[in-house]
Scaffold this motif. Structure first.
Motif, PDB file in Angstrom:
ATOM      1  N   MET A  96     -25.306  18.253  20.468  1.00 56.13           N
ATOM      2  CA  MET A  96     -24.203  17.767  21.290  1.00 56.13           C
ATOM      3  C   MET A  96     -24.679  17.621  22.718  1.00 56.13           C
ATOM      4  SD  MET A  96     -20.381  19.227  21.502  1.00 56.13           S
ATOM      5  CE  MET A  96     -20.504  20.609  22.578  1.00 56.13           C
ATOM      6  N   PHE A  97     -24.346  16.507  23.301  1.00 56.26           N
ATOM      7  CA  PHE A  97     -24.737  16.271  24.686  1.00 56.26           C
ATOM      8  C   PHE A  97     -23.587  16.668  25.588  1.00 56.26           C
ATOM      9  CE2 PHE A  97     -24.936  13.748  28.503  1.00 56.26           C
ATOM     10  CZ  PHE A  97     -26.230  13.969  28.903  1.00 56.26           C
ATOM     11  N   LEU A  98     -23.859  17.550  26.504  1.00 55.91           N
ATOM     12  CA  LEU A  98     -22.782  18.060  27.353  1.00 55.91           C
ATOM     13  C   LEU A  98     -23.185  17.930  28.820  1.00 55.91           C
ATOM     14  CD1 LEU A  98     -20.071  19.687  27.448  1.00 55.91           C
ATOM     15  CD2 LEU A  98     -21.468  21.727  27.559  1.00 55.91           C
ATOM     16  N   ASN A  99     -22.281  17.340  29.598  1.00 59.54           N
ATOM     17  CA  ASN A  99     -22.507  17.310  31.038  1.00 59.54           C
ATOM     18  C   ASN A  99     -21.950  18.585  31.641  1.00 59.54           C
ATOM     19  OD1 ASN A  99     -23.501  14.551  31.330  1.00 59.54           O
ATOM     20  ND2 ASN A  99     -21.461  13.958  30.666  1.00 59.54           N
ATOM     21  N   ILE A 100     -22.816  19.373  32.246  1.00 60.18           N
ATOM     22  CA  ILE A 100     -22.319  20.519  33.006  1.00 60.18           C
ATOM     23  C   ILE A 100     -22.427  20.135  34.471  1.00 60.18           C
ATOM     24  CG2 ILE A 100     -22.678  22.939  33.576  1.00 60.18           C
ATOM     25  CD1 ILE A 100     -23.717  23.400  30.829  1.00 60.18           C
ATOM     26  N   GLU A 111     -15.141  16.209  31.392  1.00 61.48           N
ATOM     27  CA  GLU A 111     -16.487  16.717  31.172  1.00 61.48           C
ATOM     28  C   GLU A 111     -17.185  16.796  32.513  1.00 61.48           C
ATOM     29  OE1 GLU A 111     -18.385  15.159  27.608  1.00 61.48           O
ATOM     30  OE2 GLU A 111     -20.289  15.741  28.497  1.00 61.48           O
ATOM     31  N   SER A 112     -16.634  17.598  33.372  1.00 64.40           N
ATOM     32  CA  SER A 112     -17.193  17.826  34.703  1.00 64.40           C
ATOM     33  C   SER A 112     -17.317  16.542  35.510  1.00 64.40           C
ATOM     34  CB  SER A 112     -18.566  18.490  34.624  1.00 64.40           C
ATOM     35  OG  SER A 112     -18.487  19.673  33.912  1.00 64.40           O
ATOM     36  N   LEU A 165     -20.793   4.670  37.126  1.00 65.24           N
ATOM     37  CA  LEU A 165     -20.639   5.972  36.487  1.00 65.24           C
ATOM     38  C   LEU A 165     -21.122   5.800  35.058  1.00 65.24           C
ATOM     39  CD1 LEU A 165     -19.429   8.804  37.078  1.00 65.24           C
ATOM     40  CD2 LEU A 165     -17.343   7.980  36.032  1.00 65.24           C
ATOM     41  N   PRO A 166     -22.409   5.991  34.824  1.00 65.22           N
ATOM     42  CA  PRO A 166     -22.929   5.640  33.501  1.00 65.22           C
ATOM     43  C   PRO A 166     -22.619   6.714  32.468  1.00 65.22           C
ATOM     44  CG  PRO A 166     -24.672   6.513  34.852  1.00 65.22           C
ATOM     45  CD  PRO A 166     -23.423   6.579  35.689  1.00 65.22           C
ATOM     46  N   GLU A 167     -22.651   6.301  31.261  1.00 67.24           N
ATOM     47  CA  GLU A 167     -22.567   7.270  30.179  1.00 67.24           C
ATOM     48  C   GLU A 167     -23.993   7.721  29.896  1.00 67.24           C
ATOM     49  OE1 GLU A 167     -21.118   7.184  25.602  1.00 67.24           O
ATOM     50  OE2 GLU A 167     -19.844   6.207  27.076  1.00 67.24           O
ATOM     51  N   HIS A 168     -24.204   9.005  29.929  1.00 65.23           N
ATOM     52  CA  HIS A 168     -25.573   9.480  29.774  1.00 65.23           C
ATOM     53  C   HIS A 168     -25.948   9.544  28.302  1.00 65.23           C
ATOM     54  CE1 HIS A 168     -25.760  10.454  33.974  1.00 65.23           C
ATOM     55  NE2 HIS A 168     -24.541  10.932  33.856  1.00 65.23           N
ATOM     56  N   ALA A 169     -27.185   9.232  28.041  1.00 64.14           N
ATOM     57  CA  ALA A 169     -27.623   9.231  26.656  1.00 64.14           C
ATOM     58  C   ALA A 169     -28.101  10.621  26.272  1.00 64.14           C
ATOM     59  CB  ALA A 169     -28.748   8.231  26.476  1.00 64.14           C
ATOM     60  N   ASN A 170     -27.869  10.960  25.054  1.00 67.97           N
ATOM     61  CA  ASN A 170     -28.383  12.216  24.529  1.00 67.97           C
ATOM     62  C   ASN A 170     -29.864  12.026  24.245  1.00 67.97           C
ATOM     63  OD1 ASN A 170     -29.183  14.328  22.907  1.00 67.97           O
ATOM     64  ND2 ASN A 170     -27.265  14.400  21.757  1.00 67.97           N
ATOM     65  N   LEU A 225     -32.036  13.605  22.734  1.00 70.43           N
ATOM     66  CA  LEU A 225     -32.595  14.018  21.440  1.00 70.43           C
ATOM     67  C   LEU A 225     -31.958  13.288  20.271  1.00 70.43           C
ATOM     68  CD1 LEU A 225     -32.941  17.850  21.879  1.00 70.43           C
ATOM     69  CD2 LEU A 225     -34.600  16.065  22.274  1.00 70.43           C
ATOM     70  N   TYR A 260     -15.995  21.233  25.910  1.00 79.69           N
ATOM     71  CA  TYR A 260     -15.792  22.613  26.353  1.00 79.69           C
ATOM     72  C   TYR A 260     -14.769  23.296  25.453  1.00 79.69           C
ATOM     73  CZ  TYR A 260     -18.033  21.078  30.664  1.00 79.69           C
ATOM     74  OH  TYR A 260     -18.894  20.577  31.572  1.00 79.69           O
ATOM     75  N   HIS A 298     -25.481  18.281  38.634  1.00 77.26           N
ATOM     76  CA  HIS A 298     -25.147  17.781  37.313  1.00 77.26           C
ATOM     77  C   HIS A 298     -26.269  18.183  36.370  1.00 77.26           C
ATOM     78  CE1 HIS A 298     -24.705  13.984  34.593  1.00 77.26           C
ATOM     79  NE2 HIS A 298     -24.307  15.074  33.988  1.00 77.26           N
ATOM     80  N   THR A 306     -20.423  11.589  26.733  1.00 74.00           N
ATOM     81  CA  THR A 306     -21.300  10.908  25.798  1.00 74.00           C
ATOM     82  C   THR A 306     -21.007  11.437  24.409  1.00 74.00           C
ATOM     83  OG1 THR A 306     -23.001  10.814  27.472  1.00 74.00           O
ATOM     84  CG2 THR A 306     -23.691  10.458  25.209  1.00 74.00           C
ATOM     85  N   ILE A 329     -18.284  15.777  15.592  1.00 75.73           N
ATOM     86  CA  ILE A 329     -19.649  15.656  15.099  1.00 75.73           C
ATOM     87  C   ILE A 329     -19.957  16.859  14.235  1.00 75.73           C
ATOM     88  CG2 ILE A 329     -20.549  14.305  17.009  1.00 75.73           C
ATOM     89  CD1 ILE A 329     -21.541  16.967  18.171  1.00 75.73           C
TER      90      ILE A 329
END
Lengths: 554, 357, 138, 149
Positions: free
Chosen positions: A183-187, C42-43, A164-169, A171, B161, A199, C48, C53
């Motif tokens: 802000m990096f958001l996982n939807i 976070e879903s 379950l990796p942490e995703h990189a932003n 930008l 959120y 995802h 991350t 911030i």
């Protein structure tokens, strides 16, 4: 008759014979490898872009349906199935063999944007690598997966770890010194509006979306391999129901039926074709009703009345389908060469039930227009958001209501007729808005067209002479198509062009079974629509694409 | 103008039980406050787990709660126990004091608003705790504390959120607070007082008599335009559809309350409902003649309850029918539409009042 | 009888009720700590970066304007209260109306200026917008 | 704002389309496919159903005389495609209309032949009646070989 093609005077639309095409491509063609549906040209792996450019620019093959890759005993092979948006019966296959030990082939992405995901999938499942590809990563399986599951030497007993990796932003690095942070958001995958387990890796700047990348594969079940391990005659048919499980089952079954029937040269009785047409359109209504319902959820918020009303109407179609097929979602009603059952007895009851449904449908549709499309707030929300220009839609291989909402006049029921569609009177619906609103409107109008088709089918079936009610052609119990016969056939599913590529190897099971899922291509357009828009618009755009993750991931 | 203010609830207690001195006043005030607080809580208790479901179900052609008790009414205690007995999950990295305080502030501030609301009579008791001269301004002040709670919750949760939800709540509040108050001011122009009882009693006169029915001079009838403006701004203020964007379940999951569970979540839920009822109460007092209605004055409380439940029904109706607006559209409607209209309304009302007075 | 005692009493009740509920809940509820349970939601993905911030809130100008208009409404309230009694006391309407109109007028000019300069719309993120236009070009 | 009127109309007509399951169990179509019912008296142990099943739901154990010993069906794995019923020459396995079954664990969903025999008919519907017409299209037709193991 409304099924005539609009006139195209374009040079590129002129139909060319396979030999003319070969002449056009000249030295690029190494040899011919014709498929049952189209001429096939074998080319060298480093001339993919050149060949496809010629075919696209000079011969007008502007629709890359699918890239199907496979491994042979002595080579890897990628097949680019090309078509024309103006006339999908003109097809050509570009066959690109790659070296067994070092399967590298040039990417088609610079020519067709849609090749991006298709080649990633081929890389992921088969193991063909594509030179010049912008982002060759796994797409369906986790990044940490070992081996390529559809390759020949795949060791399925090897233990796998999915992290379950942490995703990189994406930008973050570029904008380290910038004034404001993104802000990096996982939807998703567990989110109320992702229609399943999708995802979206989203980068936000305030409420606006700077970058969105769909991450798929959460519902990957290797449906292609499941089909490859089933027999043509019986065992594959239950599975298409499970790709697009939003009650579009019969439409999916038809995709398999069409490909396999053409492969094994089976003639379907006319009576069965009418039943198929009727059932398929019922499924289309059910699927579009759900699309409307969930789109209302996305825009209105939960507890919207539209959702329940649309589900109510969908239930009515499902009642009809249950009477016909015995199941509400997973029909397994088609058989190669026909359908499994005639209409339910007593037939009059079924007809009157169907007519009752059709009679109340206009009223319901009117109600949806009151609830949704004529609502001022709804129009404010959906018009001019999620824009998808027609050229972009074509470039991404978008089909179905998504393409038609962008004014691309492409419907396989009319353009590549099958079943009984070309005998009936109905219209292809297009809207020129290119926005979320148009896509919804196309679906709502298509429901009315489907109702027209069903009505004509019911009329036909009512008057069908009793002795000619043949629902099933005489099909051998075990089907063994010719060795190395290849075919790609598509039907117009609820979401768009649902195609099947089958290669037989002389046994009773397919050697390669590739599904061209419309949702897969449609979903790829999401960043085009969503970047720069507000979060709610992204959700609306996603809803208007009407994806089903079962079909995206397969 | 107007009649002498009616005897307030705490005063009634002091008189009835003969409580002496300041201490007596405090005791009486506390008892009265507890009664009023519990009445409001009872409303929300009925509204949250039961009425809301029943109403929504009616709009969407469904059967709703009907298993537990008659008409499913026992779902109310069942839900209460169930929710309170849930495990509280404290996410990592929350800003602890703020995270704990936020769910207290929301219901407390909304309840506080009820302190100045004249809820009318039931028998000898006048459900009205306090009637300060600035009551009308006070109630808006109390009501807008809520957004502090929302932004606190949003920011303290350490959840993206929630953060978005909290920020949206502020933006929304900024956009609709002023139209709301400016529209309310047009009522003050008519009534000439900020005292709640004064505003109510100013609406008791008869506007016109049609076929023997006296149409009272409720400001909704006197100035329907202001009523519509106020209703809209009020919906936005309390964050109901089509302005529920701080929660926006299909976009940002649950907004500011995403990370709250157990009693904390109940408090937010409760606070929102108290807030809806407070919104309804303000609307009733300003535009619907407060507790007035047909019949003797001693059942005024019942009319008041009917009115605030009517408003509640309206919020649920809007929820099942209307799409949610987008945040930037919300801001635009608020600043470019509502604000301008409310000022126009104010000036117009001033002229009309000047002419007729 | 002071109104403020009653208001204070309701404030006390208003605080006591939530705190009481929290206490009851604290006595009733179980606590089963598990790893993973306490990660922020976070879903279903690992978050991350945090929320602490610098973040574009896009309504800074609106917030400033809000302060201005809020003070204005506060100043208008006393005027609104005395308006009707004053007229009934015989003060001519125009004498009452002009100061208010002038006051609101000045703010209205400010609003128009803000409107024209785009300050009262939701600020668009130039970065996000550029990403959109870039894509539209190709 | 017609949407407000439309929803109010629905609210006031008082009709509901949800039903109170289980008191108000739905009428299913006679063709509906639910839990299997197996008849050992009829079964000739030809193993065609086991063979045709797309995902190995049916497991048949025979002794060395090819007499049937066990007939196990993992109902939790079944996709209700009805191919087993379709292929059975003696109607020994049928899909009833019964869709109501529960179990605590996955293992409880493995039904043996006794359990399969005792599966009740749903509302007394015998499904054979409504499904029979297709049989002619299947049995004894075609020129492929019949696949007995």
């Amino acid at each position: 008759m409304s099924l005539e093609r609009p006139d195209t005077t374009d040079d590129a639309a002129i139909e060319r014979t396979p030999d003319e095409l070969e002449a056009l491509l000249g030295d690029l063609v190494v040899k011919r490898d014709d498929h049952l549906n189209a001429p096939g040209f074998v080319i060298r792996p480093d001339t993919v872009q050149e060949t496809l450019s010629i075919l696209k620019e000079q011969a007008g093959y502007d629709h890359l349906s699918v890239v199907s890759a496979q491994e042979y005993e002595n080579r890897y092979e990628s097949i680019y199935h090309l078509k024309k948006f103006d006339d999908p019966t003109q097809e050509v296959s570009v066959v690109v063999p790659a070296d067994k030990d070092d399967p590298v082939s040039e990417s088609a992405e610079p020519v067709f944007r849609t090749a991006d995901w298709h080649e990633r999938e081929a890389y992921d499942l088969i193991g063909v690598e594509y030179d010049d590809h912008p982002d060759l990563r796994r797409i369906l399986l986790p990044e940490t997966w070992q081996g390529h599951p559809l390759s020949m030497d795949y060791d399925k007993d090897r233990p796998q770890i999915a992290t379950l990796p942490e995703h990189a932003n994406p930008l973050q690095e570029h904008h380290k010194d910038d004034e404001s942070d993104t802000m990096f958001l996982n939807i998703g995958p567990h989110h109320p509006a992702t229609h399943g387990v999708l995802h979206l890796k989203t980068t936000l700047d305030g409420e606006q979306v700077v970058d969105v990348e769909p991450d798929i594969g959460y519902l990957h079940r290797s449906e292609e391999q499941m089909a490859q391990s089933g027999t043509y005659r019986h065992q594959i048919m239950p599975y298409p129901d499970r790709w697009d499980y939003i009650s579009a089952g019969l439409l999916n079954e038809w995709a398999y039926a069409r490909a396999a029937e053409d492969l094994a040269d089976i003639e379907v009785p006319e009576y069965a074709q009418v039943i198929r047409t009727m059932g398929a359109e019922m499924c289309r209504i059910a699927a579009h009703m759900l699309a409307l319902a969930t789109f209302a959820l996305d825009v209105n918020g939960d507890f919207t009345a539209t959702f329940m009303y649309a589900i109510n109407d969908r239930e009515r179609v499902q009642d009809l389908l249950e009477d016909l097929t015995g199941q509400r979602l997973m029909f397994n009603y088609f058989r190669l060469g026909g359908v499994v059952w005639d209409l339910p007895e007593p037939r009059e009851e079924f007809f009157s039930k169907t007519r009752d449904f059709l009679d109340q449908l206009p009223e319901s549709v009117e109600e949806y227009h009151n609830l949704v499309t004529s609502n001022e707030i709804f129009q404010m929300r959906t018009i001019d958001t999620g824009i998808l220009p027609p050229e972009v839609a074509k470039d991404y291989g978008a089909t179905g209501p998504v393409a038609r909402g962008s004014g691309v006049d492409y419907d396989l029921r009319r353009d590549d007729p099958y079943g009984y569609y070309d005998e009936l009177d109905w219209d292809v619906v297009t809207e020129d808005g290119c926005d979320n609103f148009s896509r919804l409107l196309v679906r709502m109008r298509e429901v009315e067209e489907s109702a027209k088709i069903i009505e004509q089918c019911v009329d036909l079936l009512e008057d069908w002479p009793e002795e000619e009610r043949n629902i099933q052609a005489n099909v051998p119990r075990t089907l063994r198509p010719d060795d190395d016969a290849e075919i790609y056939r598509a039907v117009e599913g609820a979401k768009g062009e649902l195609g099947i590529y089958i290669r037989s190897d002389g046994t009773d099971k397919p050697a390669r079974f590739k599904i061209r899922s419309p949702c897969f291509s449609n979903l790829q357009t999401l960043p085009e629509m969503a970047n720069g828009e507000y979060i709610p618009d992204v959700i609306a755009a996603l809803g208007s694409l009407d994806i089903v993750l079962g079909e995206v991931d397969r | 103008m107007g009649t002498a203010p009616a005897q307030l609830f705490p005063e009634f207690l002091v008189e009835t039980f003969g409580l002496p001195g300041v201490l007596g006043e405090v005791v009486a005030a506390l008892i009265a406050a507890a009664v009023v607080g519990n009445i409001v809580l009872a409303f929300t208790g009925v509204a949250g787990p039961w009425a809301k479901r029943k109403i929504t179900a009616a709009f969407t052609d469904r059967i709703a709660v009907n298993r537990v008790g008659p008409f499913g009414l026992l779902i109310i205690p069942a839900s209460a126990v169930q929710l309170l007995a849930k495990e509280l999950i404290v996410p990592e990295g929350v800003d602890r004091p703020a995270w704990d305080i936020a769910p207290v502030i929301l219901p407390a501030s909304a309840l506080l608003g009820f302190s100045v609301i004249p809820m009318g009579r039931l028998g000898p008791i006048n459900f009205h705790l306090a009637d300060p001269e600035v009551g009308f301004a006070l109630v808006f002040a109390f009501a807008s504390i809520a957004s502090v709670s929302l932004v606190m919750a949003g920011y303290a949760s350490n959840n993206k959120y929630s953060l978005l939800g909290g920020l949206r709540a502020v933006a929304q509040n900024l956009a609709y607070e002023i139209p709301l108050i400016v529209t309310a001011m047009s009522v003050v122009l008519f009534a000439g007082t900020l005292q709640m009882s004064g505003i109510v009693s100013a609406q008791t006169t008869t506007l016109v008599t049609i076929a023997g029915f006296d149409i009272p001079a409720w400001y909704a009838f006197v100035n329907p335009f202001a009523f519509v403006l106020f209703l809209t701004a009020n919906m936005a203020e309390i964050g109901r559809n089509p302005f529920d964007i701080p929660e926006a379940p299909t976009e940002i999951v649950a907004g500011y309350q995403t990370e709250y569970s157990s009693a904390y979540f109940v408090l937010f839920y409760l606070g929102e409902f108290v807030h809806i009822f407070l919104g309804g109460a303000i609307l009733a007092v300003t535009f619907l003649g407060g507790a007035s209605g047909p019949g003797p004055e001693s059942i005024g409380f019942i009319w008041f309850v009917v009115k605030i439940w009517g408003f509640f029904l309206f919020t649920q109706w809007a929820r099942s029918a209307l799409p949610r607006v987008r945040i930037d559209q919300l801001i635009e409607i608020g600043w470019k539409g509502m604000l301008v209209l409310s000022f126009a309304n104010l000036v117009l009302t001033a002229v009309i009042v000047g002419v007729i007075a | 009888m002071s109104d403020w005692i009653a208001i204070g009493a309701l404030a006390a009740v208003g605080l006591l009720i939530p705190i009481g509920m929290m206490t009851v809940s604290a006595l009733l509820r179980p606590s089963v700590p598990e790893t993973g349970k306490s990660t922020t939601y976070e879903s279903g993905e690992t978050p991350t970066g945090g929320t602490k911030i610098r973040f574009n809130i896009q309504y800074y100008m609106v917030a400033l304007l809000f302060v201005v208009f809020d003070i204005e409404t506060v100043l208008l309230f006393p005027w609104a209260v005395i308006y009707r009694p004053a007229i009934q006391a015989g003060v001519p309407m125009t004498a009452l109306l002009w100061p208010m109109l002038a006051f609101v007028g000045i703010l209205a000019i400010g609003l128009v200026w803000a409107w024209r300069s785009g300050a009262i719309s939701w600020a668009r993120s130039p970065r996000a917008t550029s990403r959109k236009t870039e894509r539209d070009l190709n | 704002m017609k949407s407000m009127a439309t929803t109010m109309k629905h609210a006031l007509d008082g009709s509901t389309f949800t039903v109170e399951y289980p008191e108000d169990a739905p009428e299913v179509s006679p063709r509906f496919r639910g839990v299997h019912k197996f008849s050992q008296e009829r079964c000739i142990w030809c193993r065609q159903c086991e063979n045709v099943c797309p995902n190995d739901t049916i497991q048949i154990v025979q002794d060395d005389q090819r007499n049937g010993e066990q007939y196990n069906l993992h109902i939790g794995q079944c996709i209700y495609c009805r191919l087993c019923e379709e292929v059975c020459p003696v109607d020994a396995i049928l899909l009833t209309q019964n869709f109501e079954f529960t179990a605590d664990t996955k293992d409880d969903f493995v039904f043996n032949k006794e359990q399969l025999k005792n599966v009740p008919w749903y509302k007394g519907i015998d499904p054979l009646e409504s499904r029979n017409p297709d049989r002619g299209a299947w049995i004894g037709e075609g020129d492929g070989e019949v696949d007995y193991q």
